[in-house]
Design an enzyme around this catalytic site. Sequence first.
Site, PDB file in Angstrom:
ATOM      1  N   ARG A 132       0.813  -1.208   0.000  1.00 39.96           N
ATOM      2  CA  ARG A 132       0.000   0.000   0.000  1.00 39.96           C
ATOM      3  C   ARG A 132       0.855   1.271   0.000  1.00 39.96           C
ATOM      4  O   ARG A 132       0.521   2.262  -0.605  1.00 39.96           O
ATOM      5  CB  ARG A 132      -0.923   0.018   1.218  1.00 39.96           C
ATOM      6  CG  ARG A 132      -1.538   1.348   1.436  1.00 39.96           C
ATOM      7  CD  ARG A 132      -2.790   1.416   2.270  1.00 39.96           C
ATOM      8  NE  ARG A 132      -3.116   0.276   3.076  1.00 39.96           N
ATOM      9  CZ  ARG A 132      -4.036  -0.611   2.752  1.00 39.96           C
ATOM     10  NH1 ARG A 132      -4.681  -0.499   1.614  1.00 39.96           N
ATOM     11  NH2 ARG A 132      -4.292  -1.613   3.551  1.00 39.96           N
ATOM     12  N   TYR A 133       1.944   1.226   0.728  1.00 40.76           N
ATOM     13  CA  TYR A 133       2.808   2.403   0.891  1.00 40.76           C
ATOM     14  C   TYR A 133       4.048   2.254   0.006  1.00 40.76           C
ATOM     15  O   TYR A 133       4.443   1.138  -0.312  1.00 40.76           O
ATOM     16  CB  TYR A 133       3.243   2.521   2.351  1.00 40.76           C
ATOM     17  CG  TYR A 133       2.114   2.671   3.342  1.00 40.76           C
ATOM     18  CD1 TYR A 133       1.412   3.869   3.448  1.00 40.76           C
ATOM     19  CD2 TYR A 133       1.753   1.617   4.185  1.00 40.76           C
ATOM     20  CE1 TYR A 133       0.390   4.004   4.379  1.00 40.76           C
ATOM     21  CE2 TYR A 133       0.728   1.749   5.109  1.00 40.76           C
ATOM     22  CZ  TYR A 133       0.053   2.952   5.205  1.00 40.76           C
ATOM     23  OH  TYR A 133      -0.957   3.086   6.115  1.00 40.76           O
ATOM     24  N   ARG A 136       7.258   0.203   1.947  1.00 40.44           N
ATOM     25  CA  ARG A 136       7.147  -0.939   2.838  1.00 40.44           C
ATOM     26  C   ARG A 136       5.979  -1.833   2.436  1.00 40.44           C
ATOM     27  O   ARG A 136       5.004  -1.365   1.858  1.00 40.44           O
ATOM     28  CB  ARG A 136       7.007  -0.493   4.298  1.00 40.44           C
ATOM     29  CG  ARG A 136       5.882   0.472   4.574  1.00 40.44           C
ATOM     30  CD  ARG A 136       6.294   1.396   5.724  1.00 40.44           C
ATOM     31  NE  ARG A 136       5.189   2.191   6.248  1.00 40.44           N
ATOM     32  CZ  ARG A 136       4.766   3.323   5.688  1.00 40.44           C
ATOM     33  NH1 ARG A 136       5.301   3.764   4.564  1.00 40.44           N
ATOM     34  NH2 ARG A 136       3.773   3.999   6.233  1.00 40.44           N
ATOM     35  N   CYS A 145      -3.522 -18.160  14.804  1.00 34.97           N
ATOM     36  CA  CYS A 145      -3.166 -17.383  15.993  1.00 34.97           C
ATOM     37  C   CYS A 145      -3.326 -18.298  17.198  1.00 34.97           C
ATOM     38  O   CYS A 145      -4.027 -19.307  17.122  1.00 34.97           O
ATOM     39  CB  CYS A 145      -4.095 -16.187  16.168  1.00 34.97           C
ATOM     40  SG  CYS A 145      -4.091 -15.090  14.748  1.00 34.97           S
ATOM     41  N   CYS A 149      -9.036 -13.269  18.503  1.00 30.33           N
ATOM     42  CA  CYS A 149      -9.692 -12.090  19.050  1.00 30.33           C
ATOM     43  C   CYS A 149     -11.002 -11.916  18.295  1.00 30.33           C
ATOM     44  O   CYS A 149     -11.019 -11.911  17.062  1.00 30.33           O
ATOM     45  CB  CYS A 149      -8.818 -10.861  18.825  1.00 30.33           C
ATOM     46  SG  CYS A 149      -7.099 -11.137  19.248  1.00 30.33           S
ATOM     47  N   CYS A 152     -11.247  -9.343  15.357  1.00 31.39           N
ATOM     48  CA  CYS A 152     -10.147  -9.349  14.380  1.00 31.39           C
ATOM     49  C   CYS A 152     -10.513  -8.677  13.065  1.00 31.39           C
ATOM     50  O   CYS A 152     -11.519  -8.994  12.452  1.00 31.39           O
ATOM     51  CB  CYS A 152      -9.730 -10.782  14.103  1.00 31.39           C
ATOM     52  SG  CYS A 152      -8.374 -10.884  12.916  1.00 31.39           S
ATOM     53  N   ARG A 154      -8.952  -9.096  10.351  1.00 35.21           N
ATOM     54  CA  ARG A 154      -8.730 -10.063   9.254  1.00 35.21           C
ATOM     55  C   ARG A 154      -9.558 -11.324   9.455  1.00 35.21           C
ATOM     56  O   ARG A 154      -9.163 -12.412   9.058  1.00 35.21           O
ATOM     57  CB  ARG A 154      -7.243 -10.422   9.151  1.00 35.21           C
ATOM     58  CG  ARG A 154      -6.401  -9.254   8.747  1.00 35.21           C
ATOM     59  CD  ARG A 154      -5.092  -9.607   8.067  1.00 35.21           C
ATOM     60  NE  ARG A 154      -4.361  -8.356   7.900  1.00 35.21           N
ATOM     61  CZ  ARG A 154      -3.302  -8.003   8.643  1.00 35.21           C
ATOM     62  NH1 ARG A 154      -2.798  -8.822   9.530  1.00 35.21           N
ATOM     63  NH2 ARG A 154      -2.727  -6.839   8.450  1.00 35.21           N
ATOM     64  N   ASP A 313     -11.668  -1.452  13.254  1.00 36.06           N
ATOM     65  CA  ASP A 313     -12.067  -1.452  11.839  1.00 36.06           C
ATOM     66  C   ASP A 313     -13.506  -1.923  11.656  1.00 36.06           C
ATOM     67  O   ASP A 313     -14.047  -2.651  12.489  1.00 36.06           O
ATOM     68  CB  ASP A 313     -11.124  -2.377  11.047  1.00 36.06           C
ATOM     69  CG  ASP A 313      -9.731  -1.779  10.922  1.00 36.06           C
ATOM     70  OD1 ASP A 313      -9.615  -0.541  10.864  1.00 36.06           O
ATOM     71  OD2 ASP A 313      -8.761  -2.565  10.887  1.00 36.06           O
ATOM     72  N   ASP A 350      -7.688   3.221  10.245  1.00 34.65           N
ATOM     73  CA  ASP A 350      -7.222   2.588   9.008  1.00 34.65           C
ATOM     74  C   ASP A 350      -8.354   2.800   8.008  1.00 34.65           C
ATOM     75  O   ASP A 350      -9.450   2.260   8.177  1.00 34.65           O
ATOM     76  CB  ASP A 350      -6.905   1.102   9.234  1.00 34.65           C
ATOM     77  CG  ASP A 350      -5.760   0.639   8.342  1.00 34.65           C
ATOM     78  OD1 ASP A 350      -5.626   1.183   7.230  1.00 34.65           O
ATOM     79  OD2 ASP A 350      -5.012  -0.268   8.759  1.00 34.65           O
ATOM     80  N   LYS A 357      -3.338   4.044   7.141  1.00 35.73           N
ATOM     81  CA  LYS A 357      -3.583   4.554   8.490  1.00 35.73           C
ATOM     82  C   LYS A 357      -3.595   6.086   8.498  1.00 35.73           C
ATOM     83  O   LYS A 357      -2.635   6.697   8.046  1.00 35.73           O
ATOM     84  CB  LYS A 357      -2.503   4.033   9.431  1.00 35.73           C
ATOM     85  CG  LYS A 357      -2.476   2.520   9.516  1.00 35.73           C
ATOM     86  CD  LYS A 357      -1.322   2.038  10.366  1.00 35.73           C
ATOM     87  CE  LYS A 357      -1.233   0.536  10.402  1.00 35.73           C
ATOM     88  NZ  LYS A 357      -0.730  -0.046   9.114  1.00 35.73           N
TER      89      LYS A 357
HETATM   90  C1  LIG Z   1       0.088  -0.947   8.886  1.00 38.11           C
HETATM   91  C2  LIG Z   1       0.608  -1.287   7.577  1.00 38.11           C
HETATM   92  C3  LIG Z   1       1.947  -1.081   7.270  1.00 38.11           C
HETATM   93  C4  LIG Z   1       2.931  -0.483   8.252  1.00 38.11           C
HETATM   94  O1  LIG Z   1       2.596   0.834   8.529  1.00 38.11           O
HETATM   95  P1  LIG Z   1       3.502   1.718   9.522  1.00 38.11           P
HETATM   96  O2  LIG Z   1       2.753   2.981   9.684  1.00 38.11           O
HETATM   97  O3  LIG Z   1       4.813   1.889   8.816  1.00 38.11           O
HETATM   98  O4  LIG Z   1       3.663   0.952  10.772  1.00 38.11           O
HETATM   99  C5  LIG Z   1       2.378  -1.404   6.007  1.00 38.11           C
HETATM  100  N1  LIG Z   1       1.538  -1.900   5.088  1.00 38.11           N
HETATM  101  C6  LIG Z   1       0.232  -2.102   5.350  1.00 38.11           C
HETATM  102  C7  LIG Z   1      -0.640  -2.637   4.297  1.00 38.11           C
HETATM  103  C8  LIG Z   1      -0.270  -1.818   6.599  1.00 38.11           C
HETATM  104  O5  LIG Z   1      -1.567  -2.025   6.875  1.00 38.11           O
HETATM  105  S1  SF4 Z   2      -6.339  -9.566  15.902  1.00 36.99           S
HETATM  106 FE1  SF4 Z   2      -6.691 -11.273  14.468  1.00 36.99          FE
HETATM  107  S2  SF4 Z   2      -4.693 -11.682  13.567  1.00 36.99           S
HETATM  108 FE2  SF4 Z   2      -4.345 -10.485  15.426  1.00 36.99          FE
HETATM  109  S3  SF4 Z   2      -4.001 -12.002  17.037  1.00 36.99           S
HETATM  110 FE3  SF4 Z   2      -6.166 -11.470  17.098  1.00 36.99          FE
HETATM  111  S4  SF4 Z   2      -7.149 -13.012  15.786  1.00 36.99           S
HETATM  112 FE4  SF4 Z   2      -4.969 -13.067  15.326  1.00 36.99          FE
END
Ligand SMILES: *Cc1c(COP(=O)(O)O)cnc(C)c1O
Ligand code: SF4
Length: 389
Positions: A132-133, A136, A145, A149, A152, A154, A313, A350, A357
């Site tokens: 996305r960025y 990174r 996991c 949670c 979550c 995801r 989220d 996010d 973010k």
């Molecule tokens: C959170 C995230 C990152 C890392 O973001 P930082 O602000 O550098 O910690 C990188 N890629 C994705 C897709 C993310 O969701």
């Molecule tokens: S938030 Fe989702 S990915 Fe993170 S530890 Fe909890 S269940 Fe696992």
Amino acid sequence: MEGLSVATEPPSSNLARKFTSELAEYIEYPEARPECWYDWKWQLKNRIRSLEVIRELIPLSRREEEGIKRATGRLAMAITPYFFSLIDRGDQRCPIRKQAIPRLEEFTISSSEMNDPCGEDSHSPVPGLVHRYPDRVLLLVTDSCAMYCRYCTRKRMVGEELPPLSMECFEDALRYIKSKKTIRDVLISGGDPLMMKTEILETYLKKLRAIPHIEMIRLGTRVPVTLPMRVDEALVNMLRKYHPLYLSIHFSHFKEVTPDVVKSCAMLADAGIPLGSQTVLLKGVNDRPATMKKLMHELLKIRVRPYYLYQCDMAMGTAHFRTPVSVGMNIIEELRGHTTGYALPTFVVDAPGGGGKIPVTPTYLISQAKGRVTLRNYENKIYDYVEPE
Ligand SMILES: *Cc1c(COP(=O)(O)O)cnc(C)c1O
Ligand code: SF4
């Protein structure tokens, strides 16, 4: 993931009763069987995963019973005996309980909620990689996991306990990263990368470290909190070979900072791994400023630097966990100036759909005129700063 994610079938009748009474004994008196309790493989194998078992351990509300019945497949219930032992069984509103035990509310979907709230799938050039960025990437290596949670983000892809990202997929991701010279930082997450066998994780780290333009590697994990015994000498000695390596640890509440967690974080910090925290703002769990402040203080005491506080989220069935954004802003307002600057995480939303973010901070800049800005401090006193001509 042999020996790691053991998908235990709910045991039946007599066996179940025996299993449950032994488990109850261990949960009640962990010090009686330390050789089991501190064996993380035992913890994983004996995760609490069925209504039948949990019902014997704790009186459940009707909403919880219904939630557990419906939570099958993805994000099924799984709670390590260790994490379960932190539940205050006399308190329906226990923050540990709310995070770990499904409730019926999870199955009420609001119209604005999304399967992929942060638009990760649409920013994925190869399977497992989110780009996305500019500089990174996020690499999702496993869907497992130690504890799931309930909130979550995801949940669409977590909890089936499939084998980790295959070497073929990992090689594709690696080729992509090698081809983009602008990528200098790889964040490994999942699921939880510390659920993988140490050797497999090491293979990934070694190959990433060999790429000249990768300056740093990060791991996002909740294992030091939900399964602190997983942080053993072997793991720490492996990780320390791949510096600069950072760890972002997911914490929700100060009750999670137990002596076992203190030890897991001390081992990681002593290995020179900078530790940061990530916290999701959760209704009824950590949405009071005093609760959040205490968590941030407990983290600093164990050398974990608060990093992000996330607005929860808009994942499917999370309305009962989500607060207004103003709640997070107010928490930041109550921290800034009132306590150590290091105790302040960045509060972010996010962006739904995939904008990344976005920091949300209280406003300290009251007005901006030519050559002069007017500011307020944490006590609401007003100050003028005069800019050079
Ligand atoms: C959170 C995230 C990152 C890392 O973001 P930082 O602000 O550098 O910690 C990188 N890629 C994705 C897709 C993310 O969701
Ligand atoms: S938030 Fe989702 S990915 Fe993170 S530890 Fe909890 S269940 Fe696992």
